[in-house]
Write a protein that holds these residues in place. Structure first.
Motif, PDB file in Angstrom:
ATOM      1  N   PRO A   1     -21.391   4.580   9.544  1.00 24.17           N
ATOM      2  CA  PRO A   1     -20.543   5.771   9.401  1.00 24.17           C
ATOM      3  C   PRO A   1     -19.188   5.664  10.079  1.00 24.17           C
ATOM      4  CG  PRO A   1     -22.798   6.418   9.881  1.00 24.17           C
ATOM      5  CD  PRO A   1     -22.749   4.920  10.014  1.00 24.17           C
ATOM      6  N   ASP A   2     -19.096   4.910  11.176  1.00 25.94           N
ATOM      7  CA  ASP A   2     -17.824   4.777  11.880  1.00 25.94           C
ATOM      8  C   ASP A   2     -16.992   3.589  11.413  1.00 25.94           C
ATOM      9  OD1 ASP A   2     -16.731   6.535  13.907  1.00 25.94           O
ATOM     10  OD2 ASP A   2     -18.708   6.441  14.821  1.00 25.94           O
ATOM     11  N   LEU A   3     -17.512   2.788  10.483  1.00 17.07           N
ATOM     12  CA  LEU A   3     -16.811   1.577  10.059  1.00 17.07           C
ATOM     13  C   LEU A   3     -16.492   1.546   8.570  1.00 17.07           C
ATOM     14  CD1 LEU A   3     -18.877  -1.092  12.062  1.00 17.07           C
ATOM     15  CD2 LEU A   3     -16.845   0.184  12.797  1.00 17.07           C
ATOM     16  N   ARG A   4     -17.250   2.274   7.764  1.00 16.49           N
ATOM     17  CA  ARG A   4     -17.158   2.097   6.313  1.00 16.49           C
ATOM     18  C   ARG A   4     -15.778   2.398   5.749  1.00 16.49           C
ATOM     19  NH1 ARG A   4     -21.649   6.788   5.589  1.00 16.49           N
ATOM     20  NH2 ARG A   4     -20.378   8.596   6.189  1.00 16.49           N
ATOM     21  N   ASN A   5     -15.040   3.327   6.348  1.00 13.12           N
ATOM     22  CA  ASN A   5     -13.716   3.648   5.815  1.00 13.12           C
ATOM     23  C   ASN A   5     -12.658   2.602   6.163  1.00 13.12           C
ATOM     24  OD1 ASN A   5     -14.634   5.987   4.604  1.00 13.12           O
ATOM     25  ND2 ASN A   5     -14.091   7.287   6.347  1.00 13.12           N
ATOM     26  N   ASN A   6     -12.962   1.732   7.088  1.00 13.75           N
ATOM     27  CA  ASN A   6     -12.019   0.667   7.463  1.00 13.75           C
ATOM     28  C   ASN A   6     -12.501  -0.725   7.066  1.00 13.75           C
ATOM     29  OD1 ASN A   6     -10.124   2.409   8.578  1.00 13.75           O
ATOM     30  ND2 ASN A   6     -11.052   2.351  10.611  1.00 13.75           N
ATOM     31  N   ALA A   7     -13.639  -0.791   6.397  1.00 13.45           N
ATOM     32  CA  ALA A   7     -14.207  -2.079   5.982  1.00 13.45           C
ATOM     33  C   ALA A   7     -13.533  -2.579   4.706  1.00 13.45           C
ATOM     34  CB  ALA A   7     -15.711  -1.940   5.763  1.00 13.45           C
ATOM     35  N   TRP A   8     -13.151  -3.829   4.718  1.00 19.31           N
ATOM     36  CA  TRP A   8     -12.473  -4.442   3.571  1.00 19.31           C
ATOM     37  C   TRP A   8     -13.399  -4.555   2.373  1.00 19.31           C
ATOM     38  CZ3 TRP A   8     -12.362 -10.031   1.946  1.00 19.31           C
ATOM     39  CH2 TRP A   8     -11.303 -10.334   1.077  1.00 19.31           C
ATOM     40  N   LEU A   9     -12.881  -4.232   1.197  1.00 17.18           N
ATOM     41  CA  LEU A   9     -13.536  -4.529  -0.062  1.00 17.18           C
ATOM     42  C   LEU A   9     -12.541  -5.330  -0.881  1.00 17.18           C
ATOM     43  CD1 LEU A   9     -15.988  -4.205  -1.921  1.00 17.18           C
ATOM     44  CD2 LEU A   9     -14.938  -2.104  -2.801  1.00 17.18           C
ATOM     45  N   ASN A  10     -12.838  -6.595  -1.111  1.00 23.08           N
ATOM     46  CA  ASN A  10     -11.907  -7.538  -1.716  1.00 23.08           C
ATOM     47  C   ASN A  10     -11.502  -7.089  -3.119  1.00 23.08           C
ATOM     48  OD1 ASN A  10     -10.507  -9.746  -2.679  1.00 23.08           O
ATOM     49  ND2 ASN A  10     -12.030 -11.261  -2.041  1.00 23.08           N
ATOM     50  N   PRO A  11     -10.234  -6.705  -3.323  1.00 23.51           N
ATOM     51  CA  PRO A  11      -9.808  -6.239  -4.648  1.00 23.51           C
ATOM     52  C   PRO A  11      -9.617  -7.370  -5.648  1.00 23.51           C
ATOM     53  CG  PRO A  11      -7.928  -6.284  -3.167  1.00 23.51           C
ATOM     54  CD  PRO A  11      -9.138  -6.638  -2.331  1.00 23.51           C
ATOM     55  N   TYR A  12      -9.676  -8.602  -5.150  1.00 24.38           N
ATOM     56  CA  TYR A  12      -9.452  -9.762  -6.014  1.00 24.38           C
ATOM     57  C   TYR A  12     -10.755 -10.367  -6.529  1.00 24.38           C
ATOM     58  CZ  TYR A  12      -5.129  -9.186  -3.418  1.00 24.38           C
ATOM     59  OH  TYR A  12      -3.997  -8.645  -2.837  1.00 24.38           O
ATOM     60  N   GLU A  13     -11.892  -9.775  -6.124  1.00 30.16           N
ATOM     61  CA  GLU A  13     -13.204 -10.292  -6.530  1.00 30.16           C
ATOM     62  C   GLU A  13     -14.025  -9.202  -7.213  1.00 30.16           C
ATOM     63  OE1 GLU A  13     -15.069 -13.118  -6.383  1.00 30.16           O
ATOM     64  OE2 GLU A  13     -13.499 -14.380  -5.538  1.00 30.16           O
ATOM     65  N   LYS A  14     -14.882  -9.636  -8.111  1.00 27.24           N
ATOM     66  CA  LYS A  14     -15.882  -8.765  -8.716  1.00 27.24           C
ATOM     67  C   LYS A  14     -17.259  -9.348  -8.433  1.00 27.24           C
ATOM     68  CE  LYS A  14     -12.787  -7.605 -12.551  1.00 27.24           C
ATOM     69  NZ  LYS A  14     -12.586  -7.665 -14.023  1.00 27.24           N
ATOM     70  N   ALA A  15     -18.261  -8.505  -8.400  1.00 25.14           N
ATOM     71  CA  ALA A  15     -19.627  -8.977  -8.154  1.00 25.14           C
ATOM     72  C   ALA A  15     -20.218  -9.532  -9.443  1.00 25.14           C
ATOM     73  CB  ALA A  15     -20.484  -7.842  -7.619  1.00 25.14           C
TER      74      ALA A  15
END
Length: 454
Positions: free
Chosen positions: A178-192
């Motif tokens: 809850p204290d990290l999810r808004n600052n955690a990187w999600l790579n916009p250059y990759e798809k799953a």
């Protein structure tokens, strides 16, 4: 003026110490010569890191095989020559084989694949109740003059920016905390999708990469939270989000990326190099504003290969902020790596900032390593509460805890000074310290972190 200022671990009841001895093969003329180091560091049995000489072709790998060494992984290419992780195949010791390879004329250097460790013990479950003293200033409410002064920076509107990135070279972290999810990187250059969409060599590196297990799952703790507590704690100090009932980091807004290399049995130099190069590549490939990596670990001897990876990051404008160590010793007399590295010779400035730990009364922590020329400043590192798996909080001690306060400070400065160079960020951190008696003669600056002084 000493060399650090010219350009410019976690003990939770145990030690995250960086201790080591000089490797046998450091004779290349462009090697940064290490100082005396503590005794008997661990290394991976039967393995070496081998840097081929410039201009040698793949034929050199065949010749190495004849000398009882088999390449198992290419870690990097440095000035046209391969850096290899190699296995000893003829039963010789690591020390003997390194000496043999050095004498062969085929390599720039051959060295052990050092092992790095940390040890963790938690004690409790934030800002309003006086727990987060490391974030306080002398004029904040609550107040503590020996805190990082972050609360005073927030009061004038300096709370960080999502456009500033930091790399966490450590364990993984619980990115959905809850204290990290808004600052955690999600790579916009990759798809799953099982494809390396951005061409960086890592398939589906959506949150970063796990170099310890060679996969994209950077958090391995599950809902029981038995793993990756240390990395999660570090992340919370750098950038726990505000006003959500938990803890808060130096930055309310920041983006952190995981370079996990510490696993169940610690980590090693080869994986640390890959993690450092991962962030350098992300910055150069995608132009991400990665300003620093946090390095709350130690335990090996001097590594030319790791030093050169840090230099590659320095040349890309990435600071390497490192824990001074938890053995209570003088790093001027007994070298501690990686905090004792100095990139000035090869990068034009020292990208390494070494951090000691102080307690809430301003005293140098009893466990903290120090050094008048080798450790740059102090920061809060005793009774530091932060996020841990799973969706929880705990208090830890160590230079591991002090270091992310400084990394957070680097990110905070970058958020208010767009375009600042790594050297400018470094100088701002060191020039703004508050003189502290316990650190006088024990650190380069003689002072403690002051993020409100930027």
């Amino acid at each position: 003026m000493n060399r650090k200022h010219l350009f410019g671990l976690l003990t939770l009841s145990a030690l995250l110490a960086a201790c080591g001895q000089t490797p046998v093969a450091q004779t290349s003329p462009d090697t940064q010569m290490p100082g005396a180091v503590a005794s008997t560091p661990e290394f991976v049995d039967g393995e070496l890191l081998v840097q081929l000489r410039r201009g040698l072709s793949a034929q050199a790998v065949t010749e190495l095989s004849a000398l009882g060494v088999q390449s198992v992984e290419r870690l990097a290419v440095v000035e046209g020559a391969a850096l290899l992780r190699a296995r000893i195949t003829d039963g010789q010791s690591v020390t003997a084989k390194a000496a043999q390879l050095q004498a062969s004329g085929l390599v720039r250097f051959a060295e052990p694949n050092w092992v790095y460790q940390h040890q963790a013990t938690a004690t409790d479950d934030q800002f309003a109740n006086g727990t987060l003293w490391g974030m306080y200033g002398d004029a904040s409410t609550p107040a503590n003059q020996y805190g990082s002064q972050a609360a005073e920076a927030w009061a004038r509107g300096s709370v960080g920016s999502d456009s500033v990135y930091v790399g966490i070279i450590d364990e993984g972290y619980q990115f959905d905390h809850p204290d990290l999810r808004n600052n955690a990187w999600l790579n916009p250059y990759e798809k799953a999708n099982g494809i390396d969409d951005d061409g960086n060599g890592y398939v589906d590196d959506l949150r970063g990469w796990d170099f310890a297990n060679n996969d994209n799952t950077v958090y391995d703790g599950g809902t029981r939270g038995s793993l990756d507590a240390h990395g999660t704690h570090v992340a919370g100090t750098i950038g726990g989000t505000a006003n959500d009932g938990g803890v808060v980091g130096v930055n309310h807004n920041v983006t952190f990326i995981s370079g996990k290399f510490l696993g169940r049995r610690g980590g090693n130099t080869a994986d640390a190099i890959k993690a450092a190069d991962y962030f350098t590549n992300l910055k150069t490939l995608h132009k991400l504003n990665i300003v620093a990596t946090n390095n709350s670990w130690g335990g090996g001897g001097y590594s030319q290969a790791l030093y050169e990876a840090i230099v590659r990051g320095a040349n890309a404008g990435i600071l390497f902020i490192a824990a001074a160590g938890n053995s209570g010793t003088d790093n001027d007399a007994t070298a501690s790596y990686p905090s004792n590295y100095d990139t000035t010779k090869d990068a034009g400035y020292d990208a390494v900032i070494a951090v000691a730990a102080i307690d809430k009364a301003g005293a140098l922590a009893s466990f903290s390593q120090y050094g008048k020329t080798q450790v740059d400043l102090g920061a809060p590192g005793v009774a530091i509460t932060s996020s841990v798996p799973y969706n929880s909080y705990a208090s830890y001690n160590g230079t591991s805890m002090a270091t992310p306060h400084v990394t957070g400070g680097a990110a905070l400065y970058a958020s208010t000074h767009p375009g600042a160079t790594a050297l400018q960020i470094r100088q701002a951190i060191l020039d703004s310290v508050i003189a502290t008696p316990s650190l006088n003669g024990k650190t380069v600056t003689g002072g403690r972190l002051n993020v409100s002084g930027f």
